[in-house]
Design an enzyme around this catalytic site. Structure first.
Site, mmCIF file in Angstrom:
data_model
loop_
_atom_site.group_PDB
_atom_site.id
_atom_site.type_symbol
_atom_site.label_atom_id
_atom_site.label_comp_id
_atom_site.label_asym_id
_atom_site.label_seq_id
_atom_site.Cartn_x
_atom_site.Cartn_y
_atom_site.Cartn_z
ATOM 1 N N THR A 1 -6.717 -0.276 6.541
ATOM 2 C CA THR A 1 -5.835 -0.696 7.633
ATOM 3 C C THR A 1 -6.496 -0.380 8.973
ATOM 4 O O THR A 1 -6.760 0.783 9.280
ATOM 5 C CB THR A 1 -4.477 0.020 7.545
ATOM 6 O OG1 THR A 1 -3.894 -0.242 6.267
ATOM 7 C CG2 THR A 1 -3.531 -0.445 8.636
ATOM 8 N N ASP A 2 -6.778 -1.423 9.747
ATOM 9 C CA ASP A 2 -7.301 -1.281 11.102
ATOM 10 C C ASP A 2 -6.204 -1.692 12.069
ATOM 11 O O ASP A 2 -5.413 -2.591 11.777
ATOM 12 C CB ASP A 2 -8.527 -2.172 11.299
ATOM 13 C CG ASP A 2 -9.735 -1.681 10.518
ATOM 14 O OD1 ASP A 2 -9.896 -0.459 10.367
ATOM 15 O OD2 ASP A 2 -10.537 -2.527 10.083
#
Length: 173
Positions: free
Chosen positions: A126-127
């Protein structure tokens, strides 16, 4: 007796810093996963600091996202586990590293474990952060990458400073 206490405190400090980096990364990602929709853009400070959520199935810049599953496992999970374990082992057993180098390595290890955990548990990383400061513009990243970058800068700075310090001492002799 004093040496054993010092070694135990050193070990505790190293593992605590690694866990602190992992925790900051995982807490921030959990909040993002629960509160931000995919690709939703939240301008924190105009367009200079933006929150969004992207699931990256590859490494940096989505490199490796199109690899066959077995190659992804080898390159993005097994190889990083080996590298992180070797790095952790080195800072635990080798006592002649500077404090800055040890702290830098703990940041790198913590950040690496944070992203590795995502890859193994969720199948993607997850960015959610984007910075645009004019001359400095980033791709999307997360707190694990912040840890890795800060750790790398600490290690590099320590290496350069220690080289200059050693050269200065040689000139004094």
């Amino acid at each position: 007796m004093k040496i054993q206490i010092t070694q135990k405190l050193r070990l505790l400090a190293i593992l605590s810093l690694v866990l602190l980096n992992i925790s900051c990364d995982q807490i921030s990602k959990t909040v993002v996963r629960k509160t931000i929709e995919p690709y939703q853009r939240i301008q924190v400070f105009k367009n200079n600091f933006v929150l969004t959520k992207v699931e990256n199935t590859g490494a940096a810049y989505s490199l490796g996202a199109d690899l066959m599953p077995i190659h992804k496992i080898l390159l993005l999970q097994i190889l990083p586990v080996i590298v992180l374990l070797i790095l952790l082992w080195q800072i635990l057993i080798k006592t002649n590293y500077s404090k800055e180098t040890i702290i830098g390595f703990t940041f790198i290890i913590g950040g690496g474990i944070g992203n590795l955990f995502d890859r193994i548990v969720y199948g993607s990383v997850t960015d959610f952060l984007i910075l645009d400061l004019g001359i400095i513009k980033t791709e999307i990243f997360n707190m694990a990458e912040v840890s890795i970058m800060l750790g790398s800068l600490l290690v590099l700075g320590a290496a350069l400073f220690n080289k200059k310090e050693a050269a200065f001492k040689e000139k004094q002799v």
